[in-house]
Design a protein around this motif. Sequence first.
Motif, mmCIF file in Angstrom:
data_model
loop_
_atom_site.group_PDB
_atom_site.id
_atom_site.type_symbol
_atom_site.label_atom_id
_atom_site.label_comp_id
_atom_site.label_asym_id
_atom_site.label_seq_id
_atom_site.Cartn_x
_atom_site.Cartn_y
_atom_site.Cartn_z
ATOM 1 N N ALA A 44 0.872 -1.158 -0.026
ATOM 2 C CA ALA A 44 -0.151 0.052 -0.057
ATOM 3 C C ALA A 44 0.820 1.174 0.027
ATOM 4 C CB ALA A 44 -0.857 -0.085 1.133
ATOM 5 N N ALA A 45 1.829 1.277 0.796
ATOM 6 C CA ALA A 45 2.938 2.511 0.720
ATOM 7 C C ALA A 45 3.702 2.653 -0.506
ATOM 8 C CB ALA A 45 3.861 2.203 2.028
ATOM 9 N N LEU A 46 3.901 1.733 -1.130
ATOM 10 C CA LEU A 46 4.638 1.802 -2.548
ATOM 11 C C LEU A 46 3.881 2.404 -3.363
ATOM 12 C CD1 LEU A 46 6.519 -1.884 -2.687
ATOM 13 C CD2 LEU A 46 7.478 0.760 -2.437
ATOM 14 N N VAL A 47 2.467 2.098 -3.542
ATOM 15 C CA VAL A 47 1.639 2.806 -4.415
ATOM 16 C C VAL A 47 1.702 4.285 -4.287
ATOM 17 C CG1 VAL A 47 -0.904 3.123 -5.094
ATOM 18 C CG2 VAL A 47 0.071 0.870 -4.627
ATOM 19 N N LEU A 48 1.615 5.035 -3.008
ATOM 20 C CA LEU A 48 1.714 6.328 -2.709
ATOM 21 C C LEU A 48 3.033 6.908 -2.809
ATOM 22 C CD1 LEU A 48 -0.799 6.207 0.373
ATOM 23 C CD2 LEU A 48 -1.146 6.609 -1.885
ATOM 24 N N LEU A 49 4.196 6.121 -2.829
ATOM 25 C CA LEU A 49 5.469 6.616 -2.816
ATOM 26 C C LEU A 49 5.700 7.738 -3.922
ATOM 27 C CD1 LEU A 49 8.178 6.298 -1.420
ATOM 28 C CD2 LEU A 49 9.037 4.862 -2.758
ATOM 29 N N PRO A 50 5.396 7.480 -5.296
ATOM 30 C CA PRO A 50 5.609 8.451 -6.016
ATOM 31 C C PRO A 50 4.813 9.774 -5.906
ATOM 32 C CG PRO A 50 4.947 6.163 -7.147
ATOM 33 C CD PRO A 50 4.848 6.137 -5.701
ATOM 34 N N TYR A 51 3.592 9.846 -5.434
ATOM 35 C CA TYR A 51 2.918 10.877 -5.095
ATOM 36 C C TYR A 51 3.903 11.832 -3.935
ATOM 37 C CZ TYR A 51 -0.761 14.044 -3.211
ATOM 38 O OH TYR A 51 -1.322 15.065 -2.955
ATOM 39 N N ILE A 52 4.656 11.082 -3.163
ATOM 40 C CA ILE A 52 5.336 11.777 -2.061
ATOM 41 C C ILE A 52 6.522 12.217 -2.813
ATOM 42 C CG2 ILE A 52 6.320 11.473 0.037
ATOM 43 C CD1 ILE A 52 3.393 11.269 0.106
ATOM 44 N N LEU A 53 7.078 11.423 -3.450
ATOM 45 C CA LEU A 53 8.506 11.930 -4.159
ATOM 46 C C LEU A 53 8.492 12.794 -5.192
ATOM 47 C CD1 LEU A 53 10.259 8.302 -4.214
ATOM 48 C CD2 LEU A 53 10.551 10.214 -2.421
ATOM 49 N N LEU A 54 7.233 12.992 -5.840
ATOM 50 C CA LEU A 54 7.204 13.983 -7.077
ATOM 51 C C LEU A 54 7.144 15.448 -6.535
ATOM 52 C CD1 LEU A 54 5.322 11.980 -9.649
ATOM 53 C CD2 LEU A 54 7.536 12.406 -9.499
ATOM 54 N N ALA A 55 6.920 15.634 -5.320
ATOM 55 C CA ALA A 55 6.833 17.124 -5.129
ATOM 56 C C ALA A 55 7.697 17.450 -3.490
ATOM 57 C CB ALA A 55 5.427 17.428 -4.711
ATOM 58 N N LYS A 56 8.663 18.280 -3.544
ATOM 59 C CA LYS A 56 9.292 18.585 -2.430
ATOM 60 C C LYS A 56 8.581 18.987 -1.384
ATOM 61 C CE LYS A 56 13.664 19.606 -4.791
ATOM 62 N NZ LYS A 56 14.796 20.538 -5.014
ATOM 63 N N PRO A 57 7.459 19.792 -1.465
ATOM 64 C CA PRO A 57 6.635 20.266 -0.378
ATOM 65 C C PRO A 57 5.962 19.191 0.297
ATOM 66 C CG PRO A 57 6.204 21.620 -2.068
ATOM 67 C CD PRO A 57 6.976 20.500 -2.605
ATOM 68 N N ARG A 58 5.445 18.086 -0.357
ATOM 69 C CA ARG A 58 5.068 16.671 0.289
ATOM 70 C C ARG A 58 6.018 15.942 0.963
ATOM 71 N NH1 ARG A 58 1.277 16.748 -4.391
ATOM 72 N NH2 ARG A 58 2.705 15.439 -5.755
ATOM 73 N N ILE A 59 7.303 16.027 0.315
ATOM 74 C CA ILE A 59 8.450 15.396 1.079
ATOM 75 C C ILE A 59 8.698 15.922 2.391
ATOM 76 C CG2 ILE A 59 10.986 14.739 1.252
ATOM 77 C CD1 ILE A 59 10.794 14.530 -1.875
ATOM 78 N N ARG A 60 8.709 17.492 2.555
ATOM 79 C CA ARG A 60 8.836 18.196 3.808
ATOM 80 C C ARG A 60 7.788 17.916 4.716
ATOM 81 N NH1 ARG A 60 10.956 21.989 -0.136
ATOM 82 N NH2 ARG A 60 9.010 23.046 -0.102
ATOM 83 N N MET A 61 6.569 17.938 4.217
ATOM 84 C CA MET A 61 5.461 17.418 5.022
ATOM 85 C C MET A 61 5.475 16.276 5.615
ATOM 86 S SD MET A 61 1.294 17.623 4.118
ATOM 87 C CE MET A 61 1.432 19.226 3.454
ATOM 88 N N ALA A 62 6.051 15.148 4.741
ATOM 89 C CA ALA A 62 6.050 13.826 5.478
ATOM 90 C C ALA A 62 7.139 13.670 6.637
ATOM 91 C CB ALA A 62 6.341 12.796 4.247
ATOM 92 N N ILE A 63 7.894 14.553 6.448
ATOM 93 C CA ILE A 63 8.924 14.629 7.495
ATOM 94 C C ILE A 63 8.530 15.080 8.848
ATOM 95 C CG2 ILE A 63 11.137 15.559 7.990
ATOM 96 C CD1 ILE A 63 12.273 15.509 5.257
ATOM 97 N N ARG A 64 7.671 16.286 8.446
ATOM 98 C CA ARG A 64 6.877 16.668 9.761
ATOM 99 C C ARG A 64 5.746 15.732 10.190
ATOM 100 N NH1 ARG A 64 6.246 20.994 6.444
ATOM 101 N NH2 ARG A 64 4.019 20.957 6.352
ATOM 102 N N VAL A 65 4.946 15.084 9.280
ATOM 103 C CA VAL A 65 4.129 14.265 9.938
ATOM 104 C C VAL A 65 4.444 12.922 10.371
ATOM 105 C CG1 VAL A 65 1.839 12.975 9.095
ATOM 106 C CG2 VAL A 65 2.478 15.361 8.126
#
Length: 301
Positions: A44-65
């Motif tokens: 399930a996580a692998l399906v969402l991984l591209p969505y996270i990696l394709l935008a730096k704001p989402r990467i920073r958000m993931a680090i915070r969350v």
Amino acid sequence: MNTLKYHLLSLLVTALVAGSFLSSAQLSGVMNPFSLTLLRFLLAALVLLPYILLAKPRIRMAIRVFPRSLVMSLFFAIFFICMFKGLETTTALNTGTLYTLVPFITAMASVLLFKETISLVRLGVYLTGAAGTCWVVVRGDLATLLSLNLNQGDGLFLLGCVSMVCFSLSMKLFHRGEDSVVTVFCTLVGGALWMALALFVLEQPLDWARFDARLTGHMLYLAFFATLVSTFIIHKTTVALGPAKVMAYIYLSPVFVAVLMLLFEGKAIPVAVYPGILLSIVSTIVLQMTTVKPGSDRIRS
């Protein structure tokens, strides 16, 4: 109309989770449950991984969350661990009955944490819904219900039910307006980490080579629909409706299981369980129609 959307989504996720019981039954015994759950979270996580990696704001958000999601996923992982370990010394009947306590415990915790008010009428409906679900579980056999003896496995699963309540409450408590997809991704990664830790501590093998085409289909359903889609929906609906209302739909789980077994396995619904199904449906409708108001931390009449 917007609220109706979230209620319909809650019904959908109840059906998806009900379907997971059928798929889990097919996978049960193939390999250890920790390995199955780890694979479920990872896919399930692998399906969402591209969505996270394709935008730096989402990467920073993931680090915070992620720190908050790690706590939420711990509660989620504890539920599965308690369920699997508890079933070693108890029965599916006992666990199915104890699970109906989750909406009631959630409501009581919501009173304390979110200052929600619960009336005595609503309290009675919770207990009625639990009775209806118990009726479905025991197929209307009162003697079977009375013979429900609690043991060590029941105690473990009850702890798991409390952990599931904490998971639901923490989703609302830790929500800071972040992208729900990012939160779900972090929760899945956290769950995978906790399951990997459990495998290491318990020295359990992965055994993923045992999958064939049929079992792979069931695992894909668990990963993508019963885990990814359902976790996303639960997060959205819990934030919008509150954990008490979302958890109330648990009473419909046996109803959906019975219907799915009829549709996909050809197993007829016994007439003896009809009263329990009716009680569960009515209780769920009444709970959703009852307004939960903030501003009071007491139970009122």
